[in-house]
Design a protein around this motif. Structure first.
Motif, PDB file in Angstrom:
ATOM      1  N   GLY A   7       0.846  -1.193   0.000  1.00 24.25           N
ATOM      2  CA  GLY A   7       0.000   0.000   0.000  1.00 24.25           C
ATOM      3  C   GLY A   7       0.879   1.239   0.000  1.00 24.25           C
ATOM      4  N   ASP A  37      -4.732  -0.557   3.742  1.00 23.58           N
ATOM      5  CA  ASP A  37      -5.950  -0.769   2.965  1.00 23.58           C
ATOM      6  C   ASP A  37      -6.885   0.398   3.270  1.00 23.58           C
ATOM      7  N   GLU A  38      -6.801   1.432   2.434  1.00 20.66           N
ATOM      8  CA  GLU A  38      -7.557   2.668   2.609  1.00 20.66           C
ATOM      9  C   GLU A  38      -7.282   3.280   3.987  1.00 20.66           C
ATOM     10  N   GLU A  39      -8.241   3.177   4.929  1.00 22.81           N
ATOM     11  CA  GLU A  39      -8.078   3.796   6.246  1.00 22.81           C
ATOM     12  C   GLU A  39      -7.389   2.892   7.256  1.00 22.81           C
TER      13      GLU A  39
END
Length: 92
Positions: A7, A37-39
């Motif tokens: 990421g 993973d995103e947040e």
């Protein structure tokens, strides 16, 4: 120490994770895998091994070594009765 990232995480964020884990557990990290993973951030880590030191109870004190003892305390340890691990089951 090895840091692997899946990421996108800036160097400052990576160091913040390292600092957090080492401070929380009071140990040095060996490896750290960060999965962003995103947040969310999943942290998988392993610490450096901690050397094991034998601790014994001698004359009422918990000690690792006796190298700091004065001669009187060392003589007390030398004079004490040392018990064997014999369970007495051999006599049955």
């Amino acid at each position: 120490m090895s840091v692997t990232i899946t990421g996108n995480a800036p160097l400052q964020e990576q160091q913040a994770y390292v600092d957090y884990l080492e401070k929380k557990y009071n140990r040095r990290l060996k490896t750290l895998d960060i999965h962003i993973d995103e947040e969310f951030a999943d942290l998988n880590y392993e610490f450096e091994p901690v050397p094991f030191e034998r601790i014994r109870r001698i004359t009422g004190y918990l000690v690792g070594t006796m190298d700091q003892w004065n001669s009187a305390k060392a003589a007390e340890e030398a004079d004490r009765v040392k018990h064997s691990l014999d369970t007495g089951l051999e006599q049955l």
